[in-house]
Structures are given as structure tokens and as C-alpha cells.
Design a protein around this motif. Structure first.
Motif, PDB file in Angstrom:
ATOM      1  N   ARG A 165       1.743   4.118  -0.399  1.00 41.71           N
ATOM      2  CA  ARG A 165       2.761   4.339  -0.937  1.00 41.71           C
ATOM      3  C   ARG A 165       3.740   3.399  -0.180  1.00 41.71           C
ATOM      4  O   ARG A 165       5.214   3.746  -0.614  1.00 41.71           O
ATOM      5  N   ALA A 166       3.667   3.143   0.853  1.00 39.98           N
ATOM      6  CA  ALA A 166       5.063   3.212   2.032  1.00 39.98           C
ATOM      7  C   ALA A 166       5.145   1.214   1.038  1.00 39.98           C
ATOM      8  O   ALA A 166       6.262   1.798   1.556  1.00 39.98           O
ATOM      9  N   GLY A 167       3.965   0.614   0.698  1.00 41.47           N
ATOM     10  CA  GLY A 167       4.600  -0.479   0.275  1.00 41.47           C
ATOM     11  C   GLY A 167       3.340  -1.620   0.244  1.00 41.47           C
ATOM     12  O   GLY A 167       3.909  -2.272  -0.112  1.00 41.47           O
ATOM     13  N   VAL A 168       1.888  -1.334   0.634  1.00 43.32           N
ATOM     14  CA  VAL A 168       1.143  -2.404   0.090  1.00 43.32           C
ATOM     15  C   VAL A 168       0.974  -2.538  -0.720  1.00 43.32           C
ATOM     16  O   VAL A 168       0.543  -2.152  -2.074  1.00 43.32           O
ATOM     17  N   ASN A 169       0.751  -4.147  -0.718  1.00 43.15           N
ATOM     18  CA  ASN A 169       0.938  -4.396  -2.822  1.00 43.15           C
ATOM     19  C   ASN A 169      -1.053  -5.305  -2.923  1.00 43.15           C
ATOM     20  O   ASN A 169      -1.619  -5.028  -4.151  1.00 43.15           O
ATOM     21  N   VAL A 170      -1.342  -5.615  -1.841  1.00 49.33           N
ATOM     22  CA  VAL A 170      -2.498  -6.410  -1.430  1.00 49.33           C
ATOM     23  C   VAL A 170      -3.361  -5.850  -0.208  1.00 49.33           C
ATOM     24  O   VAL A 170      -2.688  -5.873   0.386  1.00 49.33           O
ATOM     25  N   VAL A 171      -4.371  -5.235  -0.639  1.00 45.74           N
ATOM     26  CA  VAL A 171      -5.842  -5.368   0.449  1.00 45.74           C
ATOM     27  C   VAL A 171      -6.449  -6.271   0.867  1.00 45.74           C
ATOM     28  O   VAL A 171      -7.220  -6.823  -0.467  1.00 45.74           O
ATOM     29  N   ARG A 172      -6.048  -6.999   2.061  1.00 47.28           N
ATOM     30  CA  ARG A 172      -7.329  -8.144   2.160  1.00 47.28           C
ATOM     31  C   ARG A 172      -8.586  -7.382   3.563  1.00 47.28           C
ATOM     32  O   ARG A 172      -8.135  -7.343   4.492  1.00 47.28           O
ATOM     33  N   ALA A 176      -3.318   7.270  -5.434  1.00 47.87           N
ATOM     34  CA  ALA A 176      -1.780   7.172  -5.733  1.00 47.87           C
ATOM     35  C   ALA A 176      -0.714   6.624  -6.310  1.00 47.87           C
ATOM     36  O   ALA A 176       0.117   6.662  -6.464  1.00 47.87           O
ATOM     37  N   GLY A 177      -1.483   6.368  -7.317  1.00 52.33           N
ATOM     38  CA  GLY A 177      -0.875   6.016  -8.592  1.00 52.33           C
ATOM     39  C   GLY A 177      -0.706   4.320  -8.908  1.00 52.33           C
ATOM     40  O   GLY A 177       0.646   4.002  -9.381  1.00 52.33           O
ATOM     41  N   ARG A 178      -1.383   4.131  -8.345  1.00 48.43           N
ATOM     42  CA  ARG A 178      -0.819   1.986  -8.231  1.00 48.43           C
ATOM     43  C   ARG A 178      -1.958   1.177  -8.073  1.00 48.43           C
ATOM     44  O   ARG A 178      -3.295   2.324  -8.056  1.00 48.43           O
ATOM     45  N   GLU A 179      -1.803  -0.358  -8.367  1.00 48.14           N
ATOM     46  CA  GLU A 179      -2.828  -0.384  -9.123  1.00 48.14           C
ATOM     47  C   GLU A 179      -2.732  -1.613  -7.520  1.00 48.14           C
ATOM     48  O   GLU A 179      -1.752  -2.357  -8.043  1.00 48.14           O
ATOM     49  N   LEU A 180      -3.516  -1.722  -7.292  1.00 46.21           N
ATOM     50  CA  LEU A 180      -3.417  -3.115  -5.712  1.00 46.21           C
ATOM     51  C   LEU A 180      -4.759  -3.871  -5.736  1.00 46.21           C
ATOM     52  O   LEU A 180      -5.357  -3.801  -6.920  1.00 46.21           O
ATOM     53  N   ALA A 181      -4.190  -5.193  -5.626  1.00 49.26           N
ATOM     54  CA  ALA A 181      -4.927  -6.130  -5.451  1.00 49.26           C
ATOM     55  C   ALA A 181      -5.795  -6.251  -4.222  1.00 49.26           C
ATOM     56  O   ALA A 181      -5.074  -6.064  -3.614  1.00 49.26           O
ATOM     57  N   ILE A 182      -7.019  -6.384  -4.270  1.00 50.19           N
ATOM     58  CA  ILE A 182      -8.514  -7.200  -2.807  1.00 50.19           C
ATOM     59  C   ILE A 182      -8.456  -8.331  -3.241  1.00 50.19           C
ATOM     60  O   ILE A 182      -8.795  -9.308  -4.271  1.00 50.19           O
ATOM     61  N   MET A 183      -7.797  -8.916  -1.747  1.00 50.37           N
ATOM     62  CA  MET A 183      -8.271 -10.126  -1.045  1.00 50.37           C
ATOM     63  C   MET A 183      -9.732 -10.365  -0.326  1.00 50.37           C
ATOM     64  O   MET A 183      -9.390  -9.862   0.766  1.00 50.37           O
TER      65      MET A 183
END
Length: 477
Positions: free
Chosen positions: A27-34, A59-66
Motif C-alpha cells: 500500500r505504501a508503494g511496492v510495485n514489484v517483489v524480488r 490490498a487490491g493491487r497486482e504486483l509483478a514477481i521477479m
């Protein structure tokens, strides 16, 4: 929270695996998780990938996983007492055949080919360059050295050769297995460590394509630029990859600290010219591993990467094992947003001397140019593959780009694109209905309101990859 174009990549680790904290970070701003495959077991990564998907959904977001592959282990072995204190001027032997634990006289090697890669007079830099050894002689599997700069050397610390020249392959047997693991949980990006040339990336692509026949999922590839040999091959590596990472740690050790800032700027510029994504990494907020606020130098470092045009800044130990993972994400998000406010968003110069031969690419560029000059509140790209949004994101613009796609896989990949907010929307109905749904979606989110103009791109055949051929300027009634 201020709108932010630059994306944040956060490394998951013991400090950030609590579901509640991870949700706060997202929610604070992470877009991609490594997920760093240099640490942890296979099952750890599988469970963390599942956790990321669950928490992101909540959280209602779609993130990329790297998934970040370890690459070759060019490291010393283990010591009898865990570490030794090397004194300048002392002799020290790196022994590829040594099985017993190391001591003050020498230590074994994980990379058995090192004696073949070095010559008398070479400088070996250990532990990120904090310890420097001068090669004195090679005797079979033994490298006899003299300690030039001493210090504490502990188990499994990395080895670099000043100027590069180590022949270890970019992809190891462990990487092959880890790549299959990453494909099993549908990692959106695979980061390849220590590629020297395009052939290393082409091999990774071949392996992904082979695995994709079973999983039906094909990740994008990020080349980590951290070897001196990669620099002269940068353009061919870019052509063979979907993006690059400016991996400043090992790169600085091989080419020297002073060379890295100019290389960073060049890499970011070239990546954008090649329509590739670029991540700036290593020690972005290093002091926040232990402190709740960054140094002024770190603030400037992050801001300069943003001003250079990086797609994302990456946090490593700061979020994986640091004391203040959430605060670090919050600080980076604020720095990025503030730096972007100072940027010139006029894309006109980006079009000078450029030739766009593809219809879909020309439409993307036309949308950018027109939206900027008409003062549009948003650019909307109806996209199947994400290419239209990627092309738009390579040019400077203060107009936010909203990429609407029917594919979850595409939405997740676009999470890394600068100035692009990806949204999921079905596009199976006729075009007029889809366009109306797109406008309704923008209004519901408060992106546009009555009287606002926006630009929208789409194809005459909805849902066809590469079929974008229409630009429409709309006014909300």
C-alpha cells in the motif's frame, strides 16, 4: 499518496515476510517483489510467491514477481572459525582443491576454475572490494597471493577480478533448477546474474521457452549488468533481453567506483532507446538497514536515478533484512514523487530524428504527443501484450498512462513500466462498448471527470496482439 511514475522493487526476506507488514509495504508503494534465489530454499520461494499473490489481492493491487537467479558462486569457502583477519603484506593462498576449512594461511574456493582465469599481477577483490589480494603465482589449483588491503574475511565472501575476465558461465545447474521453480509459480520476471554477452541471455530465453511449453507461462528477462565484460556488449545484451538491471555492487568492484555513475546514465539512456525497461539497484537506501531515515546522499542518489529516467529503483537488504522495511518504501516513494515534479515532461525532443515504421508504435507516439499538447488528463491504452504501453513509457510525459488489458499476465508485467498504471478489463465485446467501459472505469477511479479530455488507443479488432491502429481524443460529458 502522490501519483508516482517510477516503480519500486522490494526484495522479500525475513524482515518483510509478515503478511500484515507486506500489505502495508504494498500500500505504501511496492510495485514489484524480488525473490533472491541466492538465499533460502526452494520451498521458501514457492511459499513467499504464494504469500505475495494473496497479500496483493487483499490490498487490491497486482504486483509483478521477479525471481533473481544466483548465478555462478565465485566465492571463497568456509573458515574453521567462521572468519580470519588478514594483515596487509601477508601471504594468503586461494586453493581450488582444498576441502578442509580455511585459516590465516589460505582457504578453499567454490569456483574451481579461478586458477585458470588469473595471472601474476592481477588484483582480486574480495567482500565487495574491501579486501584486495595481488596474485603472486599460480601453482596447479593454488593461487598464491599477497594481501594488498587487509581486513576481516568471513565465510563465502565473493571474489571479483579487477577489470573482469572470469569465465564462469552465467547460468549454473542451480540456476536451471531455480528457473523451473520460478516458472512453476509464474514469476513475471527472471533476473539473470552475471551475463557477459547476448548468448547468455539467449540461453536463458531458450530455457524459458522450453519450460513455457509445459506451464503456458513465459516470463520477461532482465539482464543484470555486473561484469566488466558486459559493458562493451551492452547493446547486444539489450537486444536479447526485455530489460536490464544496473547492478552497481559487483559492477563497481570490477570497473571501479568512479566509473559507475556515468555507466548508470548511459545504461538508462540506452535501455530507453532500445524500448527496454531498466532497474537501478544496489545501496539505494543502504543506511536504512539500521536507521529510520536515509542520508542526504542516498536521497540524491534515488532522485538522480529518477531524473535519468529509470523505470524502477530496487531495495535489497533494506527490505529483506533491514530494521525499517516499511519506512524505507515510504521514503523512496516520496523521493520519487518529488523528483518527478521537477522533470520536464515535454516529449517533443524525443521524436526528433526518430522513424516509427510500425503502425501500432506510431499510434502510441501520436497519443503521447497529442495528449501533452491538448492537456489531456490521461492516456488510455487498450492493450493485449502491453507493447503499446511500453512504447509510451519510453518517452518523457507528465500525462499518466493507464493500460487496460484483459490478461492478468500482461497486467502484472506492466507493473514495472514507468508512468504506467495497469488495470484489468475484459475486451471481448464490441469496440464501442469497450470504449464506454474504459471511460466509465476512469470516472469511477476519479481519474477523469466531466469536461476532461483523454486520449485512448485501441485496435479495430479488439483483443488482437499488435493490432493497435486507432487514436481517439475523447471529452467526458
Amino acid at each position: 499518496m502522490a501519483r508516482r511514475a517510477t516503480k519500486i522493487v522490494a526484495t522479500l526476506g525475513p524482515a518483510s515476510s509478515d503478511p500484515i507488514l507486506l500489505e502495508q509495504m504494498i500500500r505504501a508503494g511496492v510495485n514489484v517483489v524480488r525473490l533472491n534465489f541466492s538465499h533460502g530454499k526452494t520451498q521458501d520461494h514457492i511459499e513467499r510467491a504464494k504469500l505475495v499473490r494473496e497479500v496483493a489481492s487483499r490490498a487490491g493491487r497486482e504486483l509483478a514477481i521477479m525471481a533473481d537467479l544466483q548465478g555462478p558462486k565465485i566465492r571463497v569457502g568456509r573458515f574453521e572459525n567462521g572468519k580470519v583477519q588478514l594483515q596487509s603484506g601477508a601471504r594468503f593462498v586461494l586453493d581450488a582443491s582444498r576441502a578442509e576449512p580455511g585459516d590465516l594461511m589460505g582457504v578453499g574456493l567454490d569456483y574451481k576454475g579461478l586458477p585458470r582465469d588469473v595471472s601474476p599481477g592481477d588484483l582480486l577483490l574480495l567482500n565487495d572490494g574491501l579486501i584486495v589480494l595481488t596474485v603472486d603465482a599460480i601453482q596447479g589449483d593454488q593461487i598464491h597471493t599477497i594481501v594488498k588491503i587487509g581486513g576481516e574475511l568471513s565465510n563465502n565472501k565473493g571474489i571479483n577480478k579487477q577489470g573482469g575476465g572470469l569465465t564462469a558461465p552465467a547460468l549454473t545447474d542451480k540456476d536451471f533448477q531455480d528457473l523451473r521453480t520460478a516458472m512453476s509459480f509464474q514469476a513475471d520476471y527472471i533476473a539473470v546474474s552475471f551475463p557477459k554477452n547476448a548468448a547468455d541471455m539467449e540461453l536463458a530465453r531458450k530455457l524459458c521457452n522450453e519450460a513455457a511449453t509445459k506451464t503456458g507461462h513465459c516470463p520477461a528477462l532482465i539482464a543484470k549488468i555486473e561484469r566488466a565484460e558486459a559493458i562493451p556488449n551492452l547493446e547486444s545484451i539489450l537486444a536479447a533481453s526485455d530489460g536490464i538491471m544496473v547492478a552497481r555492487g559487483d559492477l563497481a568492484v570490477e570497473v571501479g567506483n568512479a566509473a559507475v555513475p556515468a555507466l548508470q546514465k548511459r545504461m538508462i539512456r540506452l535501455a530507453r532507446e532500445y524500448d527496454r525497461i531498466v532497474i537501478t539497484a544496489t545501496q539505494m537506501m543502504e543506511s536504512m538497514i539500521n536507521n529510520p531515515v536515509p542520508t542526504r546522499a542516498e536521497v540524491s542518489d534515488v532522485a538522480n536515478a529518477v531524473l535519468d529516467g529509470t523505470d524502477a529503483v530496487m531495495l535489497s537488504a533494506e527490505t529483506a533484512s533491514g530494521r525499517f522495511p516499511l519506512e524505507t518504501v515510504q521514503e523512496v516513494a516520496n523521493i520519487c514523487a518529488e523528483a518527478e515534479m521537477a522533470q520536464d515532461g515535454q516529449p517533443d525532443e524525443d521524436f526528433n530524428g526518430k522513424v516509427f515504421s510500425r503502425i501500432d508504435q506510431s499510434i502510441a507516439m501520436g497519443a503521447l504527443f497529442t495528449a501533452q499538447h491538448l492537456g489531456c488528463k490521461a492516456i488510455v491504452a487498450l492493450t493485449d501484450s502491453g507493447s503499446t504501453a511500453l512504447w509510451m513509457s519510453r518517452r518523457r510525459s507528465n500525462v499518466p498512462i493507464y493500460a487496460l488489458t484483459p490478461k492478468l499476465e500482461t497486467q502484472r508485467k506492466m507493473a514495472l513500466y514507468r508512468n504506467v498504471r495497469p488495470l484489468l478489463m475484459d475486451q471481448n465485446s464490441d469496440r464501442d462498448r469497450v470504449l464506454a467501459q474504459a471511460e466509465a472505469s476512469l470516472c469511477e477511479r476519479g481519474i477523469v471527470s466531466s469536461g476532461d479530455m483523454y486520449a485512448i488507443t485501441c485496435g479495430e479488432t479488439m483483443g488482437a496482439s499488435g493490432g493497435t491502429n486507432t487514436l481517439k481524443i475523447c471529452e467526458v460529458h
